[in-house]
Structures are given as structure tokens and as C-alpha cells.
Write an enzyme that holds these catalytic residues in place. Structure first.
Site, PDB file in Angstrom:
ATOM      1  N   LYS A  58       0.829  -1.200   0.000  1.00 49.32           N
ATOM      2  CA  LYS A  58       0.000   0.000   0.000  1.00 49.32           C
ATOM      3  C   LYS A  58       0.873   1.264   0.000  1.00 49.32           C
ATOM      4  O   LYS A  58       0.672   2.174  -0.804  1.00 49.32           O
ATOM      5  CB  LYS A  58      -0.910  -0.007   1.238  1.00 49.32           C
ATOM      6  CG  LYS A  58      -1.947   1.107   1.230  1.00 49.32           C
ATOM      7  CD  LYS A  58      -2.585   1.278   2.608  1.00 49.32           C
ATOM      8  CE  LYS A  58      -3.545   0.179   2.955  1.00 49.32           C
ATOM      9  NZ  LYS A  58      -4.928   0.456   2.538  1.00 49.32           N
ATOM     10  N   ARG A 128      -3.304   2.961   8.783  1.00 46.84           N
ATOM     11  CA  ARG A 128      -3.600   1.641   8.217  1.00 46.84           C
ATOM     12  C   ARG A 128      -2.341   0.798   8.082  1.00 46.84           C
ATOM     13  O   ARG A 128      -1.260   1.316   7.864  1.00 46.84           O
ATOM     14  CB  ARG A 128      -4.180   1.757   6.807  1.00 46.84           C
ATOM     15  CG  ARG A 128      -5.461   2.523   6.716  1.00 46.84           C
ATOM     16  CD  ARG A 128      -5.806   2.613   5.227  1.00 46.84           C
ATOM     17  NE  ARG A 128      -6.666   3.710   4.939  1.00 46.84           N
ATOM     18  CZ  ARG A 128      -7.936   3.589   4.536  1.00 46.84           C
ATOM     19  NH1 ARG A 128      -8.471   2.412   4.369  1.00 46.84           N
ATOM     20  NH2 ARG A 128      -8.659   4.653   4.279  1.00 46.84           N
ATOM     21  N   GLY A 137      -7.947  -7.639   5.345  1.00 45.17           N
ATOM     22  CA  GLY A 137      -8.728  -7.767   6.580  1.00 45.17           C
ATOM     23  C   GLY A 137      -8.006  -8.422   7.744  1.00 45.17           C
ATOM     24  O   GLY A 137      -8.592  -8.626   8.797  1.00 45.17           O
ATOM     25  N   MET A 139      -5.188  -7.342   9.361  1.00 42.57           N
ATOM     26  CA  MET A 139      -4.593  -6.447  10.360  1.00 42.57           C
ATOM     27  C   MET A 139      -5.519  -5.252  10.597  1.00 42.57           C
ATOM     28  O   MET A 139      -6.561  -5.143   9.991  1.00 42.57           O
ATOM     29  CB  MET A 139      -3.218  -6.023   9.891  1.00 42.57           C
ATOM     30  CG  MET A 139      -2.215  -7.164   9.989  1.00 42.57           C
ATOM     31  SD  MET A 139      -0.620  -6.739   9.342  1.00 42.57           S
ATOM     32  CE  MET A 139      -0.922  -6.593   7.625  1.00 42.57           C
ATOM     33  N   ARG A 378      -3.637  -1.615  -6.106  1.00 41.75           N
ATOM     34  CA  ARG A 378      -2.776  -2.812  -6.058  1.00 41.75           C
ATOM     35  C   ARG A 378      -3.158  -3.701  -7.217  1.00 41.75           C
ATOM     36  O   ARG A 378      -4.241  -3.534  -7.807  1.00 41.75           O
ATOM     37  CB  ARG A 378      -2.946  -3.547  -4.736  1.00 41.75           C
ATOM     38  CG  ARG A 378      -4.357  -3.989  -4.485  1.00 41.75           C
ATOM     39  CD  ARG A 378      -4.507  -4.603  -3.111  1.00 41.75           C
ATOM     40  NE  ARG A 378      -5.910  -4.860  -2.839  1.00 41.75           N
ATOM     41  CZ  ARG A 378      -6.438  -4.970  -1.639  1.00 41.75           C
ATOM     42  NH1 ARG A 378      -5.695  -4.843  -0.581  1.00 41.75           N
ATOM     43  NH2 ARG A 378      -7.711  -5.227  -1.479  1.00 41.75           N
ATOM     44  N   HIS A 496      -4.702 -42.257  -3.059  1.00 44.02           N
ATOM     45  CA  HIS A 496      -5.212 -42.918  -4.262  1.00 44.02           C
ATOM     46  C   HIS A 496      -6.295 -42.092  -4.942  1.00 44.02           C
ATOM     47  O   HIS A 496      -6.252 -41.835  -6.142  1.00 44.02           O
ATOM     48  CB  HIS A 496      -5.732 -44.299  -3.860  1.00 44.02           C
ATOM     49  CG  HIS A 496      -6.328 -45.037  -5.004  1.00 44.02           C
ATOM     50  ND1 HIS A 496      -7.673 -45.025  -5.265  1.00 44.02           N
ATOM     51  CD2 HIS A 496      -5.761 -45.761  -5.972  1.00 44.02           C
ATOM     52  CE1 HIS A 496      -7.905 -45.732  -6.344  1.00 44.02           C
ATOM     53  NE2 HIS A 496      -6.755 -46.199  -6.799  1.00 44.02           N
ATOM     54  N   SER A 820      13.461 -42.505 -13.656  1.00 41.56           N
ATOM     55  CA  SER A 820      12.303 -41.628 -13.481  1.00 41.56           C
ATOM     56  C   SER A 820      12.028 -41.543 -11.978  1.00 41.56           C
ATOM     57  O   SER A 820      11.866 -42.568 -11.310  1.00 41.56           O
ATOM     58  CB  SER A 820      11.095 -42.204 -14.216  1.00 41.56           C
ATOM     59  OG  SER A 820       9.971 -41.405 -13.943  1.00 41.56           O
ATOM     60  N   CYS A 887       7.900 -38.815 -12.475  1.00 36.99           N
ATOM     61  CA  CYS A 887       6.515 -39.196 -12.755  1.00 36.99           C
ATOM     62  C   CYS A 887       5.664 -39.236 -11.496  1.00 36.99           C
ATOM     63  O   CYS A 887       4.524 -39.650 -11.524  1.00 36.99           O
ATOM     64  CB  CYS A 887       6.460 -40.530 -13.500  1.00 36.99           C
ATOM     65  SG  CYS A 887       7.121 -41.883 -12.527  1.00 36.99           S
ATOM     66  N   TYR A 907      12.363 -34.310 -18.652  1.00 36.47           N
ATOM     67  CA  TYR A 907      10.908 -34.113 -18.693  1.00 36.47           C
ATOM     68  C   TYR A 907      10.290 -34.247 -17.307  1.00 36.47           C
ATOM     69  O   TYR A 907      10.885 -34.822 -16.400  1.00 36.47           O
ATOM     70  CB  TYR A 907      10.248 -35.118 -19.644  1.00 36.47           C
ATOM     71  CG  TYR A 907      10.314 -36.544 -19.161  1.00 36.47           C
ATOM     72  CD1 TYR A 907       9.338 -37.048 -18.312  1.00 36.47           C
ATOM     73  CD2 TYR A 907      11.357 -37.388 -19.535  1.00 36.47           C
ATOM     74  CE1 TYR A 907       9.395 -38.345 -17.844  1.00 36.47           C
ATOM     75  CE2 TYR A 907      11.426 -38.692 -19.071  1.00 36.47           C
ATOM     76  CZ  TYR A 907      10.448 -39.158 -18.222  1.00 36.47           C
ATOM     77  OH  TYR A 907      10.506 -40.438 -17.731  1.00 36.47           O
TER      78      TYR A 907
HETATM   79  C1  PEP Z   1       5.667 -42.688  -7.297  1.00 36.54           C
HETATM   80  O1  PEP Z   1       5.874 -43.415  -6.330  1.00 36.54           O
HETATM   81  O2  PEP Z   1       5.998 -41.491  -7.333  1.00 36.54           O
HETATM   82  C2  PEP Z   1       4.969 -43.215  -8.477  1.00 36.54           C
HETATM   83  C3  PEP Z   1       4.815 -42.484  -9.549  1.00 36.54           C
HETATM   84  O3  PEP Z   1       4.443 -44.460  -8.368  1.00 36.54           O
HETATM   85  P1  PEP Z   1       3.058 -44.768  -7.631  1.00 36.54           P
HETATM   86  O4  PEP Z   1       2.401 -43.471  -7.300  1.00 36.54           O
HETATM   87  O5  PEP Z   1       2.253 -45.584  -8.569  1.00 36.54           O
HETATM   88  O6  PEP Z   1       3.502 -45.539  -6.429  1.00 36.54           O
END
Ligand code: PEP
Ligand code: MG
Length: 928
Positions: A58, A128, A137, A139, A378, A496, A820, A887, A907
Site C-alpha cells: 500500500k 492503516r 482484513g 490487520m 494494487r 489414491h 524416473s 513421474c 521431462y
Molecule cells: C511414485 O511413487 O511417485 C509413483 C509415480 O508411483 P506410484 O504413485 O504408482 O507408487
């Protein structure tokens, strides 16, 4: 309360000024005293817009607006460094502060021709807070400071508006009494004590609204407030404006450490060390009659991003009236009729602000007697949809560069752009009953069901259902596919339910701890509301909110174009803007983005979102479709190799067919196929009914099935017989999977589509585990190539999911052609923290600042990240060109994607609907 009040006032003497301290003696060499106070006014400012860390957002912008000639009431900013000093010195101030405040105040007084507490021309100011990032809101703020028994009369006379004067005084007393003197609701009290006084007076006067009170009644209220303060604190309200000022400054600095501000900082990862600045500014009044007004506005629509001036105002009101919702404000366009001159001036300000700040602004203004003042500006908060539209249009308007546009859109906000959305009016009417982790963005509404079977059955009848489970397991998969959305009362962001939902682009709220699901009674209760199975429920996976009842939703236009193909991209400006942005993104990024996908449909979606291949196919998910699970169970329950091989032979054609579908959909892009990974018990029939059913189907006595299920029971399945340990003990499983992959590759290649398969062995800890599995893969590949008379090119590598694998990565790299990072398991095993159970204690960890963010959502860079660095270095030592990717679920989380860029991975791989987010984050990392 008493202790709070005492401590608030501790650093002040009787007049409220800082306790006298001898000014520090400076030697001529010591240079200038540090500057703690920055003045702004009359087109000049000591500070500037780029000084947010020191002056707060501000304060920095007030200085900047003053510099560019906008009508800002003069004032000064006390720096955030003073806040830090104040916190560290038991609410004390640096010795130079008082003189600097006095000097700045004198400049303000000179500029406006008024003086604080002056018997003829009294100055009123606001005090302020203003932190580096806005904390709306959280402070404290004090308005109309400088009012006292004498000043109120002068203001009444000068303005010829006693109602305005007494109303301002009573508002000030209320704010000051609450914020500075600590007169607040006590435990057990239902009402704020000031409100109780107001109610009494209104009741006596027989009116409903404050605005209906007469001057005499407002005077009674002032008397009542002063008596209340005295009674509660034992002290009189300070009539001396200097004492008021120092009291207010101390209270605003002190509010940096109040509970709500601390909680807010934790949620938005704002460091406690930043501190807040304090802004003291000349008051201007929007409540001085029909020629005055106050309002808030955005330079563009923050919901849609459209380039329209968007805001609202109230005639004859103070700022708090606009937000409090007591009176309904008017849309800003109407100001053109009601106050044409002010409207014209405001439109000029709008253009100037955007030209100067080069972003959509959220501003506060006041019109005092037909004169426009700007009190704050802002960068405006906006939806994901608006973020993209504004950034792209600002590039088209040559206001910003493409790099700026890409840098400025929070990568995560793209999730909002792709998600189905709740209809805004509909959600305003809905009853919120709880909240959980926002695990799969979007909005879903439907009949609540508590089992996967019922979800499937009702969805087949064309009904929309939301599957609510305490937690989900792979057995729920079909129900999850059938449902519009998934709600769980347990489990974290890599549970999951969460990962499957994200992969499918399903709406998901998980770990909603306040929601009780009772499977036996078939009810869901939360916050005093009980829903029976079949009742309507609505969940917002972008915010984590859970609502009772139906809320209308609409699909994102981008999804309609890319996934449903129900809308022509040319017809959708939103899609056009998204596509343009993503072209820029792809021009900047270095990191490739792949997807986690198990079906041809997911592959097609992910490729439409820009995926450049598959980074993970979890083959086990393929075994839950149709009646494949029976063959799978037959295989697991088999007591001899022959019986196992027989069951596997039934699975082979299914897998081959799936891989053919996936390879075809990929059209030459690479595919990482992971061999079977989860603990076997996840596939087993656990209840008697399922066991009897299986016994009938596969012709094995039920007793034998029951016994085998018991034998396979594990105390800690996630650390049990899973991952490559399955293929080590039952090599025939890996053999079947390798055959399915290569036969599929051969078939697809024969159709003229190149297949680039990368076979990935999970949960390797010992180099020899990988060696043995790779031996099987090479042997089967050679067999298939010979049988099918084709040449197949493929890679074999492993996941890095266990610390031991990271520690011996140089040895593992002798056989692995790629690594990976399976960061879900790598986090679980490095932290020794179950990915499925951490939801119960991680919130406490965040609360106590043990972890800054959930390590299952955002890579723990210091711990897990160090193992990743080590893996990279050791892997490259043995195999300089080793391919590196990730992954785990982190592959779609912006800060983790940026970390992967810095690590030099080739990747990241994430669920299809997160591919655009990862692309944007990768581009931002490249531009950092
Ligand atoms: C992991 O463990 O990061 C993975 C990609 O395998 P999963 O989630 O299937 O155990
Ligand atoms: Mg894993």
C-alpha cells in the site's frame, strides 16, 4: 484481555508517545540516521512503487501514485523495518522515529493547511497497515483519528453537518476502543460491547438502521462508548491526538502478530520476518452529503478478465459501508450519471494506472465534495480465466511483453480454466457443510453414493453421482470413473483418490476431516447436516468446499474444444487466448512435459493438452476393468507356477490390446510403461461374498481362497511384497508384461506407426533387482522380434523411489538407460511418512511450521531434492547421457516443476489435466 491491553500500551508514556529516549549521539562519521518515515504528497514522494519490501504494497503504491500525479491525500509511511524492531524490542521504537514522524506530520499539515488537534482547522488522519503482499482484513485500521470532544464540534460547525461530525467521532471511538484499547467481546459474551451500546440506543429510538439515528442519539452513543472504554480498561479514551496517533501506530504494528494474521501468513507462505508498514494519511470523506461518495473498482473484470471498468460505489458513505453490505452499492457505470465530473476523472485514473502499473488494478477511491481522491491501488486478484485473458490482451495492447504475460499467470490458475465451474448465483444460495483438500479442480454436483457399485449403477441410469468414501482403493476405480466427483474424509493430496481423480480430470475433495461417512447407516454428516444416500451434494475441487444440495455447473470451454470436441475452437475466444498463451509458453520452455496415462482416452486427452509422450503407465490399473480382475485374482491365488502361468495367459491378450490402443493413440511419441507395482493384497477379494463369487467363477474351493488371502496378508503392504519384488519372486509376471508390450509394439509398427517404448521397473533398491528384470525384458524382446520379424527399439530403466536407489545410482545406471523419479514413494520412504496416512498429522506439522508445504504435493527440496541431485550426479557419472524424468504427482506442481528444470531433468510427467500447468511452470522456470 487486560494483559493484552497492558502490553499494547507498554511502550507508551501517559500521553501515548514513545517513552523518551535520548537521541543516539552520532559521530560526524556515522552518516545519516536511518530513514524510517517516507512522506508522500503534492506530487512528490520519498518512496516509490519498487519499494514494497520496505514500504509495504500500500505504502509503495501510494508513493508511486503521488509521483505520477494522481490525486492522493498526503501522508507518510512508517517502514516494515520499524515493525521488525517493534516486535523484537518489546513494542519499542527506534530512537529516531518520533522526530521523523513529527517532521512528516508537519509536512502533511502544511500541505493540507490543517493541524492535528488544531482548535480551528483540525486534521483527521487514517492509520492503516500495509504488508508487502496484501493480507485483506487480517490487520487493523483506524479512521478519523484526531477526533475528540473539541474537534467534533469544530468539524460539525465547519461542515455545517453535525450528523457527519458525530458519526465520524463515534466510528473513531469504536475502532480505537477495540483495536488500540482492547475493548472486545469477552468469553461468554454474545455481542461486541460497542454493538451492544448501539443496539440499546437504536432500540430506545425505535429505529433499525444506524443512518436513522439523530445527532442527539449519536452524541449519546459517543458518551456511551467513552463510558464503556473507561469501565473496561480503567482508562479514559485519550483526548490528545498525539497520544491517539502513537496508540494507533503501536496497535497496527502489533496487529502483525495477531492470530488471524499469523494464520493467514502460514496459509499463503508469507514470512513472519516481512513485517507490516504503517500508513498515516489525511482523511477524505465520502460521507459528507450528496456530493460525496466512496467506492472500489477493478480496471478490468476480475472474474472474466473483460476490459471493462468494474466496481461499485455508494453516495454519502465511508469505505466500510461499501464492504459491509448494509446498503446496496451501485455499479460504477451509474456514476457517469450521478457524478459526471468524478466519473470522468476516475476513467482517466483507470487508464493511467494500467499504463503505469501494467497490470489490472484494484483501487479504492473517495469523492469528497465532487473531488476525486485515490486511496489505494494494487494488482487485482483474479480468477484463472481472467488471468489468461488479461495477460494475453495486454500483450495485444502492447502494454506488456510475451515474457511478462507468461511470467505473471500463476501456473496453477490454469486448473481453474480447465475445470467445470459452479454457476456463480447458484453457489451463493448453497449451504456449505465442510471442506477438505482441493485435490481435483472443478465443480461437481450429484446424488451422493457410498459405494462404487451404486455409483456405476446409478450413473448407468443416467444420473449424476458424487462418490463419497472414507478413503478409496483401486476397487473403487469403476465407481470413480462413473462419478462426477469424489469426496473422501481421509487421505492426502497424493492419496489414491487424489491421484486417480487428477489423472481422469475428475473433481475431487479429499481428506475432508469434518465429514462423517457412515457406511452402515448410508449417511454422510457434517456441520449438523445429515445427507442420506441419494441426496444431492456438491463439491468444489478447486477450493475444497463441500455443499449440501444441488449447484448448477458448466464445462470449461477449453475442455469442450480439446476433449469433448463439442465446440469449435474458432467460436471460443477463451480457447483462442489459451492457445495463444500456450504457443508462447512452448517457445520459452526447455523442459518436456509428458503425461501419466493408462488408457488410450487419457492419452488422447493429454496429447490434446500438449503432452509429448507418456511418463508413466501404471499397468495395474488395467487389471480392474471388466472381468480381468478375476484372471488377476486367479493368478495371485495360484499356488504353483503352472497355475500362475495359466492365469497370466488369460491376462496377456488384455494387456496387449491395451498397449496397442495406447501406442496407436501416441502416434510416435514415447511411452514409459511400468511393470506391476502395487501390493498384491489390493487385488484380493476381502469379503466373504466376493470370495464366494470368485470361487464359483474360477472353480477353486472358497476355503482355499480364504486361506490364501490370509497368507498374503501383510502388516505394512506399502513396504511389503510390491514393486519389482513381485517380478523377482514371480518372474512370469514380468515375462507376460514384456510380451504384451513388445507384441503390441510389433502390431502397431506394422501399421506404420512408430513405437518408442520405455520399460520401467518400479521400486528398485538393489542393482541386481534391475539386472534380473532387464534380463527378462531383453530375452522376451528378442523372442518377439524373431517371432514377428520386426525390429523394435526400446529402452529399459527404473524408477528412483527408495533412498537406497539414490545412494547407489551409479551402480544402477550401469543397467538403467533412464531414471524416473517416483517422488510419491521417494517422499514416503525418505520421510518415513505414509503417503496415505499423513493427512492425519501433516496439518499439525504445517501449523507448527515444521513443514512449509505438504511434501507429498510439493517436493521437499532440501531432503528429497538432495537425493534427486545425488541421483542425477551419480547416474551421469556412469552414463553421461542417462535420461532423467519425474513421474510422481509432483510432476504437475509448479514449484516442483521449476525445481526439476533447475535440476536439468529432461521431462516431467503429470496427469493429463495438469499438462498445461506443467508447460506453463516449465516456461516460467526457463524465464527465471
Ligand atoms: C511414485 O511413487 O511417485 C509413483 C509415480 O508411483 P506410484 O504413485 O504408482 O507408487
Ligand atoms: Mg511408486
Amino acid at each position: 484481555m487486560a494483559t493484552k491491553k497492558t502490553s499494547k500500551l507498554r511502550a507508551l508514556n501517559r500521553t501515548g508517545r514513545p517513552l523518551a529516549r535520548r537521541p543516539a549521539r552520532r559521530s560526524p562519521k556515522a552518516g545519516k540516521a536511518p530513514r524510517h518515515v517516507y512522506y508522500f504528497g503534492d506530487g512528490k514522494a520519498d518512496g516509490a512503487g519498487n519499494m514494497k519490501p520496505l514500504l509495504g504494497g500500500k505504502g509503495a503504491n501510494l508513493a508511486e501514485m503521488t509521483r505520477i500525479g494522481l490525486p492522493v491525500p498526503p501522508g507518510f509511511t512508517i517502514t516494515t523495518e520499524v515493525c521488525t524492531y517493534f516486535t523484537e524490542h518489546d513494542r519499542g521504537y527506534p530512537p529516531e522515529l518520533e522526530a521523523q514522524v513529527e517532521a512528516a506530520l508537519a509536512k502533511v499539515e502544511k500541505s493540507v493547511g490543517k493541524k492535528l488537534g488544531d482548535p480551528e482547522t483540525p486534521l483527521l488522519v487514517s492509520v492503516r497497515s500495509g504488508a508487502r503482499d496484501s493480507m485483506p482484513g487480517m490487520m487493523d485500521t483506524i479512521l478519523n483519528l484526531g477526533m475528540n470532544d473539541a474537534v467534533v464540534e469544530i468539524v460539525a460547525g465547519k461542515t455545517n453537518n453535525p450528523r457527519f461530525a458525530w458519526d465520524s467521532y463515534r466510528r473513531f471511538l469504536q475502532m480505537y476502543g477495540d483495536v488500540v484499547m482492547g475493548v472486545q467481546k469477552r468469553p461468554g459474551e454474545d455481542h461486541d460491547p460497542f454493538e451492544a451500546v448501539i443496539e440499546k440506543i437504536k432500540h430506545k429510538a425505535g429505529v433499525e438502521k444506524d443512518t436513522e439515528l439523530s445527532v442527539e442519539e449519536l452524541k449519546t452513543m459517543v458518551g456511551g462508548f467513552k463510558a464503556l472504554i473507561k469501565e473496561r480498561t480503567g482508562k479514559s479514551f485519550p483526548q490528545d491526538p498525539r497520544a491517539q496517533l502513537w496508540g494507533a501506530i503501536g496497535a497496527v504494528f502489533g496487529s502483525w502478530m495477531n492470530d488471524r494474521a499469523i494464520v493467514y501468513r502460514r496459509k499463503y507462505s508469507i514470512p513472519h520476518e516481512w513485517g507490516t508498514a504503517v500508513n498515516v494519511q489525511t482523511m477524505v470523506f465520502g460521507n459528507m452529503g450528496a456530493t460525496s461518495a466512496t467506492g472500489v473498482a477493478f480496471t478490468r473484470d476480475p472474474a472474466s478478465g473483460e476490459r471493462v471498468f468494474y466496481g461499485e460505489y455508494l453516495i454519502n458513505a465511508q469505505g466500510e459501508d461499501v464492504v459491509a453490505g448494509v446498503r446496496t452499492p451501485h455499479p460504477i457505470a451509474q456514476l457517469a450519471q450521478e457524478m459526471p465530473a468524478a466519473h470522468k476523472a476516475l476513467m482517466k485514473v483507470r487508464a493511467l494506472l494500467e499504463q503505469h502499473f501494467k497490470d489490472m488494478q484494484d483501487l479504492e477511491f473517495t469523492v469528497e465534495d465532487n473531488r476525486l481522491y485515490i486511496l489505494q491501488t494494487r494488482n487485482g486478484k483474479r480468477t484463472g480465466l481472467a488471468a489468461v485473458r488479461i495477460a494475453v490482451e495486454m500483450v495485444e495492447e502492447r502494454l506488456i511483453s510475451k515474457e511478462d504475460a507468461v511470467r505473471r499467470i500463476p501456473a496453477d490458475s490454469l486448473a481453474h480454466l480447465l475445470a467445470p465451474i459452479f454457476d456463480r448465483q447458484s453457489v451463493a444460495r448453497a449451504i456449505k457443510i465442510g471442506s477438505g483438500l482441493p485435490a481435483g479442480p472443478g465443480a461437481a454436483s450429484g446424488h451422493v453414493v457410498f459405494s462404487a457399485e451404486l455409483a456405476v449403477a446409478r450413473a448407468e441410469k443416467g444420473e449424476k453421482v458424487v462418490l463419497a468414501r472414507i478413503e478409496t482403493s483401486p476397487e473403487d476405480l469403476r465407481g470413480m470413473i462413473a462419478a462426477e466427483g469424489i469426496l473422501t474424509s481421509r487421505g492426502g493430496v497424493s492419496s489414491h483418490a487424489a491421484l486417480v481423480a487428477r489423472q481422469m480430470g475428475k473433481v475431487c475433495v479429499c481428506g475432508a476431516a469434518g465429514v462423517q461417512i457412515d457406511y452402515s447407516k448410508r449417511t454422510l454428516s457434517a456441520n449438523g447436516v445429515t445427507l442420506k444416500e441419494g441426496d444431492y451434494i456438491s463439491i468444489d475441487g478447486t477450493t475444497g468446499e463441500v455443499f449440501a444440495g444441488e449447484v448448477t455447473t458448466a464445462a470449461s470451454e477449453i475442455v469442450q474444444v480439446l476433449v469433448d470436441r463439442s465446440l469449435d475452437g474458432k467460436q471460443s475466444p477463451t480457447y483462442q487466448q489459451y492457445a495463444k498463451l500456450m504457443r508462447w509458453v512452448d517457445g520459452f520452455r526447455k523442459l518436456k512435459v509428458r503425461t501419466n496415462a493408462d488408457t488410450p482416452e487419457q492419452v488422447v486427452n493429454a496429447v490434446a493438452f500438449g503432452a509429448e509422450g507418456i511418463g508413466l503407465t501404471r499397468t495395474e490399473h488395467m487389471f480392474f476393468e471388466g472381468n480381468r480382475i478375476d484372471a488377476m485374482r486367479e493368478m495371485i491365488l495360484a499356488e504353483s507356477k503352472e497355475a500362475r502361468v495359466k492365469a497370466l495367459a488369460k491376462l496377456l491378450p488384455y494387456q496387449r490390446k491395451d498397449f496397442i490402443g495406447i501406442f496407436t493413440a501416441l502416434r510416435g511419441l514415447p511411452a514409459t510403461i511400468r511393470f506391476l507395482d502395487p501390493p498384491l493384497h489390493e487385488f484380493l477379494p476381502h469379503d466373504k461374498e466376493q470370495q464366494l463369487d470368485l470361487s464359483r467363477k474360477i472353480g477353486v474351493p472358497v476355503e482355499q481362497i480364504t486361506r490364501r488371502v490370509q497368507e498374503l496378508h501383510e502388516f505394512n503392504p506399502m513396504l511389503g511384497h510390491r514393486g519389482c519384488r513381485l517380478g523377482i519372486v514371480y518372474p512370469e509376471i514380468s515375462e507376460m508384461q514384456a510380451r504384451a508390450v513388445f507384441e503390441a509394439a510389433a502390431a502397431v509398427q506394422k501399421k506404420g506407426i512408430k513405437v518408442r517404448e520405455e520399460i520401467m521397473i518400479p521400486l528398485v533398491a538393489f542393482p541386481r533387482e534391475l539386472k534380473l528384470q532387464i534380463g527378462i525384458v531383453h530375452r522376451v524382446a528378442a523372442e518377439v522380434m524373431k517371432e514377428k520379424k520386426v525390429k523394435l527399439t526400446y529402452l529399459v530403466g527404473t524408477m528412483i523411489e527408495i533412498p537406497r536407489a539414490a545412494l547407489v545410482a551409479d551402480e544402477i545406471a550401469r543397467d538403467a538407460e533412464f531414471f524416473s523419479f517416483g517422488t510419491n514413494d521417494l517422499t514416503q520412504t525418505t520421510l518415513g511418512m505414509s503417503r496415505d496416512d499423513s493427512g492425519t498429522f501433516l496439518p499439525a506439522y504445517a501449523e507448527l511450521d515444521i513443514v512449509a508445504t505438504n511434501p507429498f504435493a510439493s517436493i521437499d527440496q532440501k531432503g528429497v531434492g538432495k537425493l534427486m541431485e545425488m541421483t542425477r550426479d551419480l547416474g551421469r557419472k556412469t552414463r553421461p547421457d542417462i535420461k532423467l524424468g519425474i513421474c510422481g504427482e509432483h510432476g504437475g506442481e509448479p514449484s516442483s516443476v521449476k525445481f526439476c528444470h533447475r535440476l536439468g531433468l529432461e521431462y516431467v510427467s503429470c496427469s493429463p489435466f495438469r499438462v498445461p500447468i506443467a508447460r506453463l511452470a516449465a516456461a516460467q522456470a526457463a524465464l527465471e
